[in-house]
Design a protein around this motif. Structure first.
Motif, PDB file in Angstrom:
ATOM      1  N   SER A 105      40.520  27.391  54.978  1.00 17.83           N
ATOM      2  CA  SER A 105      41.640  26.512  55.296  1.00 17.83           C
ATOM      3  C   SER A 105      41.673  25.280  54.396  1.00 17.83           C
ATOM      4  CB  SER A 105      41.553  26.079  56.763  1.00 17.83           C
ATOM      5  OG  SER A 105      40.306  25.456  57.020  1.00 17.83           O
ATOM      6  N   LYS A 106      42.819  24.628  54.405  1.00 17.77           N
ATOM      7  CA  LYS A 106      43.037  23.373  53.682  1.00 17.77           C
ATOM      8  C   LYS A 106      42.700  23.487  52.194  1.00 17.77           C
ATOM      9  CE  LYS A 106      42.501  20.563  57.824  1.00 17.77           C
ATOM     10  NZ  LYS A 106      41.838  19.408  58.470  1.00 17.77           N
ATOM     11  N   VAL A 107      43.243  24.549  51.587  1.00 11.38           N
ATOM     12  CA  VAL A 107      43.090  24.760  50.145  1.00 11.38           C
ATOM     13  C   VAL A 107      44.075  23.858  49.409  1.00 11.38           C
ATOM     14  CG1 VAL A 107      43.305  26.443  48.269  1.00 11.38           C
ATOM     15  CG2 VAL A 107      42.340  27.147  50.478  1.00 11.38           C
ATOM     16  N   THR A 108      43.587  23.122  48.441  1.00 13.94           N
ATOM     17  CA  THR A 108      44.472  22.253  47.655  1.00 13.94           C
ATOM     18  C   THR A 108      44.768  22.817  46.270  1.00 13.94           C
ATOM     19  OG1 THR A 108      42.634  20.925  46.777  1.00 13.94           O
ATOM     20  CG2 THR A 108      43.597  20.221  48.866  1.00 13.94           C
ATOM     21  N   ALA A 109      43.948  23.739  45.792  1.00 14.38           N
ATOM     22  CA  ALA A 109      44.193  24.355  44.484  1.00 14.38           C
ATOM     23  C   ALA A 109      43.459  25.682  44.421  1.00 14.38           C
ATOM     24  CB  ALA A 109      43.739  23.441  43.349  1.00 14.38           C
ATOM     25  N   PHE A 110      44.095  26.646  43.755  1.00 11.75           N
ATOM     26  CA  PHE A 110      43.525  27.979  43.563  1.00 11.75           C
ATOM     27  C   PHE A 110      43.802  28.364  42.119  1.00 11.75           C
ATOM     28  CE2 PHE A 110      43.615  32.588  43.508  1.00 11.75           C
ATOM     29  CZ  PHE A 110      42.623  32.972  44.402  1.00 11.75           C
ATOM     30  N   THR A 111      42.752  28.384  41.294  1.00  7.07           N
ATOM     31  CA  THR A 111      42.928  28.583  39.856  1.00  7.07           C
ATOM     32  C   THR A 111      42.149  29.803  39.384  1.00  7.07           C
ATOM     33  OG1 THR A 111      43.117  26.190  39.563  1.00  7.07           O
ATOM     34  CG2 THR A 111      42.745  27.516  37.589  1.00  7.07           C
ATOM     35  N   VAL A 112      42.827  30.676  38.660  1.00 11.68           N
ATOM     36  CA  VAL A 112      42.200  31.869  38.082  1.00 11.68           C
ATOM     37  C   VAL A 112      42.073  31.665  36.580  1.00 11.68           C
ATOM     38  CG1 VAL A 112      42.357  34.365  37.758  1.00 11.68           C
ATOM     39  CG2 VAL A 112      43.238  33.322  39.858  1.00 11.68           C
ATOM     40  N   SER A 113      40.903  31.963  36.031  1.00 15.89           N
ATOM     41  CA  SER A 113      40.685  31.839  34.594  1.00 15.89           C
ATOM     42  C   SER A 113      40.009  33.100  34.073  1.00 15.89           C
ATOM     43  CB  SER A 113      39.824  30.613  34.270  1.00 15.89           C
ATOM     44  OG  SER A 113      38.561  30.707  34.902  1.00 15.89           O
ATOM     45  N   GLY A 114      40.054  33.269  32.756  1.00 12.35           N
ATOM     46  CA  GLY A 114      39.458  34.455  32.142  1.00 12.35           C
ATOM     47  C   GLY A 114      40.450  35.595  32.047  1.00 12.35           C
ATOM     48  N   GLY A 115      39.932  36.772  31.710  1.00 12.70           N
ATOM     49  CA  GLY A 115      40.772  37.953  31.577  1.00 12.70           C
ATOM     50  C   GLY A 115      41.436  38.103  30.218  1.00 12.70           C
ATOM     51  N   GLU A 116      41.121  37.185  29.281  1.00  9.18           N
ATOM     52  CA  GLU A 116      41.763  37.271  27.969  1.00  9.18           C
ATOM     53  C   GLU A 116      41.234  38.476  27.181  1.00  9.18           C
ATOM     54  OE1 GLU A 116      41.229  33.013  29.274  1.00  9.18           O
ATOM     55  OE2 GLU A 116      39.856  34.675  28.896  1.00  9.18           O
ATOM     56  N   GLN A 117      42.128  39.110  26.470  1.00 14.18           N
ATOM     57  CA  GLN A 117      41.751  40.233  25.618  1.00 14.18           C
ATOM     58  C   GLN A 117      40.911  39.751  24.439  1.00 14.18           C
ATOM     59  OE1 GLN A 117      42.600  43.794  25.886  1.00 14.18           O
ATOM     60  NE2 GLN A 117      40.890  43.677  24.468  1.00 14.18           N
ATOM     61  N   GLN A 118      39.797  40.430  24.184  1.00  6.19           N
ATOM     62  CA  GLN A 118      38.952  40.120  23.026  1.00  6.19           C
ATOM     63  C   GLN A 118      39.227  41.143  21.918  1.00  6.19           C
ATOM     64  OE1 GLN A 118      36.705  37.257  22.967  1.00  6.19           O
ATOM     65  NE2 GLN A 118      38.266  36.990  24.550  1.00  6.19           N
ATOM     66  N   TYR A 119      38.898  40.771  20.676  1.00  5.32           N
ATOM     67  CA  TYR A 119      39.201  41.620  19.523  1.00  5.32           C
ATOM     68  C   TYR A 119      38.012  41.658  18.567  1.00  5.32           C
ATOM     69  CZ  TYR A 119      44.022  41.008  21.099  1.00  5.32           C
ATOM     70  OH  TYR A 119      45.162  40.981  21.852  1.00  5.32           O
ATOM     71  N   VAL A 120      37.862  42.769  17.883  1.00  2.77           N
ATOM     72  CA  VAL A 120      36.911  42.854  16.790  1.00  2.77           C
ATOM     73  C   VAL A 120      37.710  42.714  15.491  1.00  2.77           C
ATOM     74  CG1 VAL A 120      37.039  45.386  16.684  1.00  2.77           C
ATOM     75  CG2 VAL A 120      35.063  44.196  15.712  1.00  2.77           C
ATOM     76  N   THR A 121      37.180  41.933  14.561  1.00  3.82           N
ATOM     77  CA  THR A 121      37.847  41.729  13.281  1.00  3.82           C
ATOM     78  C   THR A 121      37.189  42.596  12.216  1.00  3.82           C
ATOM     79  OG1 THR A 121      38.401  39.447  13.863  1.00  3.82           O
ATOM     80  CG2 THR A 121      38.457  40.024  11.525  1.00  3.82           C
ATOM     81  N   VAL A 122      38.010  43.350  11.523  1.00  7.71           N
ATOM     82  CA  VAL A 122      37.525  44.259  10.478  1.00  7.71           C
ATOM     83  C   VAL A 122      38.264  43.956   9.178  1.00  7.71           C
ATOM     84  CG1 VAL A 122      37.271  46.658   9.758  1.00  7.71           C
ATOM     85  CG2 VAL A 122      37.041  46.059  12.173  1.00  7.71           C
ATOM     86  N   GLY A 123      37.541  43.888   8.086  1.00  9.45           N
ATOM     87  CA  GLY A 123      38.162  43.703   6.788  1.00  9.45           C
ATOM     88  C   GLY A 123      37.545  44.636   5.758  1.00  9.45           C
TER      89      GLY A 123
END
Length: 218
Positions: A105-123
């Protein structure tokens, strides 16, 4: 007609306060949703389940039971149709049902972070520009800011789960009737923040063990 916007006002957050005993299943189908075979089970439609499976992509996730019948039930919200990803016959495991909830109860903020797609760099030698290809995604985390309520039921629940490092489930019930399940490991700050003329708050941290599942209102 006036435009409507999705607002979180009126949302209710709950945490699993009591879990049942593990119910083993001897088979899990490649389907959407997959159907588990568990002889003599006591699962009911709508039960919220924590899943353990030989299929790593669905283990430690939270789902809703559906299409319950004698000796079978479906894991609503999952899709295991791909036999390339989910090897047929290898999904055997168990589920644990949530048997009681405590409202956060009495939640003042609910924040979700993360989940970003990661990449491998190839050259390559002949390239002028490097290339990127997708790999994994970052893990998801939740931060819940709550008013300091040391006597509230959920506080002892979260403190106990944090001390034991036990997997649990959060359920967000949105005002439009949708529900979102978040499986993960929880903890809460031991002391509230204190700032003059501001409400004292504590922070619940959740490290998700798997992707959340959202169920749309019927």
């Amino acid at each position: 007609m006036a435009a409507r916007f999705p607002l979180p006002n009126g949302a209710v957050l709950e945490i699993a306060s009591v879990l049942g005993t593990a119910v083993p299943f001897t088979a899990l189908t490649n389907a959407a949703p997959p159907v588990a075979t568990a002889v003599g089970h006591d699962i009911e439609n709508g039960d919220i389940l924590l899943v353990t499976s030989g299929w790593a992509r669905i283990t430690d996730r939270a789902v809703r039971a559906a299409d319950v019948a004698t000796d079978t039930f479906a894991l609503d919200g999952l899709d295991t149709t791909s036999t390339d990803t989910y090897t047929a016959g290898s999904g055997v495991g168990s589920v644990i049902a949530v048997t009681a909830w405590a409202q956060v109860s009495k939640v003042t903020a609910f924040t979700v972070s993360g989940g970003e797609q990661q990449y491998v760099t190839v050259g390559y030698l002949e390239d002028d520009d490097d290339r990127q290809m997708p790999t994994n995604r970052n893990p998801l985390s939740i931060s819940v800011t709550v008013e300091d309520q040391p006597s509230a039921e959920y506080v002892s629940v979260v403190e106990g789960l944090g001390d034991a490092k036990t997997l649990s489930v959060l359920r967000m019930k949105l005002p439009n009737g949708d529900q979102v399940l978040y499986p993960g490991y929880v903890s809460i700050t031991s002391s509230p923040t204190m700032e003059r003329n501001n409400v004292m708050t504590r922070t619940i941290s959740v490290g998700l063990s798997g992707r959340p599942v959202r169920y749309l209102a019927a």
